[in-house]
Design an enzyme around this catalytic site. Structure first.
Site, PDB file in Angstrom:
ATOM      1  N   SER A   1       0.816  -1.210   0.000  1.00 54.39           N
ATOM      2  CA  SER A   1       0.000   0.000   0.000  1.00 54.39           C
ATOM      3  C   SER A   1       0.850   1.261   0.000  1.00 54.39           C
ATOM      4  O   SER A   1       0.320   2.366  -0.058  1.00 54.39           O
ATOM      5  CB  SER A   1      -0.938   0.000   1.209  1.00 54.39           C
TER       6      SER A   1
ATOM      7  N   HIS B   1      -2.997  -2.684  -5.497  1.00 60.45           N
ATOM      8  CA  HIS B   1      -3.262  -2.242  -4.125  1.00 60.45           C
ATOM      9  C   HIS B   1      -4.757  -2.307  -3.870  1.00 60.45           C
ATOM     10  O   HIS B   1      -5.501  -1.427  -4.291  1.00 60.45           O
ATOM     11  CB  HIS B   1      -2.731  -0.824  -3.917  1.00 60.45           C
TER      12      HIS B   1
ATOM     13  N   GLU C   1      -5.830   0.190  -6.783  1.00 62.26           N
ATOM     14  CA  GLU C   1      -4.820   1.030  -7.438  1.00 62.26           C
ATOM     15  C   GLU C   1      -3.902   0.091  -8.200  1.00 62.26           C
ATOM     16  O   GLU C   1      -3.285  -0.810  -7.612  1.00 62.26           O
ATOM     17  CB  GLU C   1      -4.039   1.839  -6.399  1.00 62.26           C
TER      18      GLU C   1
ATOM     19  N   ASN D   1      -3.233   6.925  -0.426  1.00 65.31           N
ATOM     20  CA  ASN D   1      -2.492   6.967   0.845  1.00 65.31           C
ATOM     21  C   ASN D   1      -1.490   8.109   0.885  1.00 65.31           C
ATOM     22  O   ASN D   1      -1.209   8.644   1.950  1.00 65.31           O
ATOM     23  CB  ASN D   1      -1.794   5.632   1.091  1.00 65.31           C
TER      24      ASN D   1
END
Ligand code: T1G
Length: 673
Positions: A400, A421, A433, A471
């Site tokens: 991640s 991800h 992702e 993130n």
């Protein structure tokens, strides 16, 4: 666009506007002309309207909205159909949505294919059915059934449509012949608008009481109630006029513009700019998952549910058993809610092959690593995997944050490596992702995107950087949230600003859910920050019953006096005198800074387009869809206002810099594309 054909004395009118038979200007004109032609032709006794291909029609052309729609407008088209002196039968050959279904409501009779879906999803675009649907549907199916379709926006099956009287006949296969036969019989016109409404206002109150969640924060559902009330209480003409007025008001609303943006953004995200045409997706017949933890099991379920066999590898027998049992438990829970049959659960579980034998991954076409978020561990696994994986197999990491290029470099086949991800819980969250490495081959990328869509995910391409898109944007938000707490705000105040904005939870609620201990150095004696102090006391979040908040057995949170005293202790340690912090500063330093990071992500080419960043937040973090996503929302707020606010607070976040792209767009008075 509109084709006609004769079948004896019946004129067939075919809506033929690929890919979904949207009712654009040319189609609308063609429909009106064809109806007029049929009326003038003495040899025509009746009319059938149908669609070409797998759709009857997906409704109005959403791309036309906001650009001034050419006449005839859809309400006029429906009136032309309903006022036709010869009977008109709709042959609903496939999905009929929005204006498409409203066209059928203007017909006298409706024959549907068994597999057709019929719906009025306008509310999902921040609109309401604007071509007579709110006035005709209650007259045909009654108030409660009409409320359910119009306010929820959910389609009904052909069988359900027959039950509620929305269609007259359901046939297997193509309904055209049945419709022509019906039209050829001695039919009399049956205009719905002149029928009385079956139902009353009490049904509206009952519906609202039973469906509170349909109305949270949204304007369109409330307007839907108003127009259905108008259908019950006003004359036909006044009811139609009310619908038109409210439809146009919603069309111009920020919420509808945001929801229409989200609709197209989701579809644009699936496109990869500059992908060579020969990048054909590879066949993925078996998927390998390394790691049977929560993420590995959740990821595996996506493939099992799409009937793709899964080899799940663990190093530890107990963990493997736990992982397989968790998958079974999740499926059983879904079946208990009636969303899966026992047979479907067994079929999915039969495709799962849990094993301790790492070499079993050699039979897989895609292997997804879902182990501990540690670069050294991942590099070891990928180096080992490269020896077992068959030529052409795709090797993916579910990391991640970490550098996919560094992982790829351990494999001697970097062209086969990328990041996938998934977001937790991986079997529920739709976002993936798709992280393209420097050397990821085009067909590997194309395969990952196609596969993600096949398993019902919304894939977004991201470049390699720490935290990719979502993130990475969390970092300034979380850093500022902690800084604001040190300066005088409380976790409760900051979280409330976010939930009032429409987020499902605020920064501290999210930290408690994900785990306060993520990224903790694990040394309880080393206490440099507030989070260190919480972790040292075992306050790791919901999973330990306490984090920034205290949690009861049902995970209901409450403020923690201990956390409040820890905050005071750390303020004292840093010689900070707490000050009153207003909500505006919280918005600027947590949401505006996220937008700024998004602009940097665009500048660096990590995201292909700003709408992709919106899709990440809509599908990965629950950003309120009726604001369109962070970048669309920022453009609506005004980038100049955002830059001015960020400049105003820059001294409170040392080292903070406004993105050059953001400043440039603001100076030009532009928004994100
Ligand atoms: N208008 C314009 N383009 C549309 C469209 C529409 N209504 N529906 C789909 N597209 C495009 C979409 O952008 C994509 O384009 C391609 O078609 C395939 O779509 C007056 C005001 C029908 C269930 O809300 O729900 O009628 O990316 O990838 O997965 O009362 O599309 O290929 O360039 O989604 O098979 C109400 C919206 C309109 C239906 C098919 N209707 N569409 O799903 O394909 S407002 C809707 C859908 C209205 C009247 C009111 C889905 C679908 P591209 P797709 P799919």
């Amino acid at each position: 666009m509109i084709r006609t054909a004769r079948s004896g004395a019946v004129l067939e009118i075919v809506i033929d506007n690929p890919p979904v038979n949207a009712l654009g200007a040319e189609v609308r004109s063609g429909l009106v002309a064809a109806i007029a032609e049929a009326e003038a032709d003495a040899g025509v006794s009746a009319i059938v309207i149908t669609g070409a291909g797998k759709f009857f029609s997906a409704g109005a052309d959403i791309a036309e909205f906001g650009k001034g729609m050419a006449d005839p407008q859809l309400p006029e088209v429906c009136l032309a159909i309903e006022h036709c002196l010869k009977p008109v039968v709709a042959a609903i050959n496939g999905t009929a949505l929005g204006g498409g279904l409203e066209v059928t409501l203007a017909c006298d009779y409706r024959v549907s294919a068994g597999g057709a879906k019929l719906g009025l999803p306008e509310v999902k675009l921040g609109l309401l059915p604007g071509a007579g649907g709110t006035q005709r549907l209650p007259r045909l199916v009654g108030v409660t059934a009409a409320l359910q379709m119009i306010v929820s926006g959910e389609p009904v099956s052909a069988a359900r449509a027959a039950e509620i009287g929305l269609v007259d006949i359901v046939v297997d296969g193509d309904p055209l012949q049945a419709a022509v036969d019906m039209a050829g019989s001695s039919l009399s016109p049956r205009p719905i608008s002149t029928a009385p409404v079956a139902g009353d206002l009490a049904e509206i109150d009952a519906f609202v009481a039973a469906n509170p969640r349909l109305f949270k924060g949204l304007e369109a559902p409330k307007a839907c109630l108003e127009v259905i009330k108008a259908a019950i209480t006003l004359s036909g003409a006044d009811g139609f006029a009310t619908e038109r007025r409210l439809f146009l008001a919603l069309l111009a609303s920020d919420q509808s513009k945001a929801l229409r943006h989200a609709f197209f953004a989701e579809r644009a995200a699936g496109k990869i700019d500059g992908l060579p045409n020969d990048a054909a997706p590879r066949t993925i017949a078996r998927v390998g998952i390394i790691g049977a933890g929560t993420m590995g099991g959740g990821i595996g379920m996506n493939f099992l549910s799409a009937a793709v066999p899964v080899t799940m590898v663990e190093t530890n027998g107990e963990a493997l058993e736990r992982g397989a049992a968790l998958i079974r438990k999740n499926y059983d829970a879904t079946a208990a809610k009636g969303r899966l049959t026992a047979g479907q659960v067994e079929a999915a579980m039969a495709l799962l092959h849990p094993t301790l034998d790492f070499a079993a991954l050699g039979a897989c076409d895609l292997v997804i690593e879902a182990i501990y978020e540690n670069m050294e561990v991942k590099k070891e696994v990928f180096a080992r995997l490269a020896a077992f994986a068959k030529p052409g197999a795709i090797l993916a990491s579910n990391t991640s944050y970490l550098d996919v290029n560094e992982i790829a470099a351990c494999t001697q086949r970097p062209q086969d490596v990328l990041g996938l991800h998934f977001f937790s819980p991986a079997n529920v969250m739709k976002l993936v992702e798709v992280v393209r490495g420097r050397e990821t081959a085009p067909d590997v990328l194309a395969t990952a995107m196609a596969l993600a869509q096949k398993i019902g995910k919304v894939p977004v391409v991201a470049g390699v950087c720490y935290g990719f898109i979502g993130n990475r944007m969390l970092i300034p938000r979380q850093d500022n949230a902690l800084a604001l707490v040190m300066e005088g705000a409380s976790p409760e105040q900051i979280d409330k600003v976010h939930t009032d904005f429409g987020m499902p939870m605020g920064p501290f609620q999210m930290t408690d859910l994900a785990g306060v201990d993520i990224g903790w150095h694990r040394d309880p004696d080393r206490i440099d920050t507030l989070k260190d102090a919480l972790c040292a006391q075992g306050r790791w979040g919901q999973k330990t019953g306490a984090g920034f908040y205290d949690y009861d057995a049902k995970r209901q949170r409450s403020s923690s006096p201990l956390v409040a005293s820890l905050i005071e202790e750390f303020r004292a340690r840093e010689n900070i005198t707490p000050r009153a912090i207003d909500d505006e500063e919280i918005i600027v330093r947590t949401l505006y800074t996220m937008v700024n990071e998004g602009a940097k992500i665009l500048e660096e080419g990590i995201a292909q387009r700003s709408s992709d960043i919106d899709v990440v937040w809509l599908f990965g973090y629950g950003w309120p869809r009726y604001t369109g996503g962070p970048m669309f929302w920022a453009s609506q707020v005004g980038l100049a206002k955002i830059v001015a606010a960020l400049d105003r607070y820059a001294d409170r976040a040392p080292g903070f810099a406004v993105s050059a792209l953001l400043r440039d767009l603001a100076a030009k008075g532009e928004g994100f594309a």
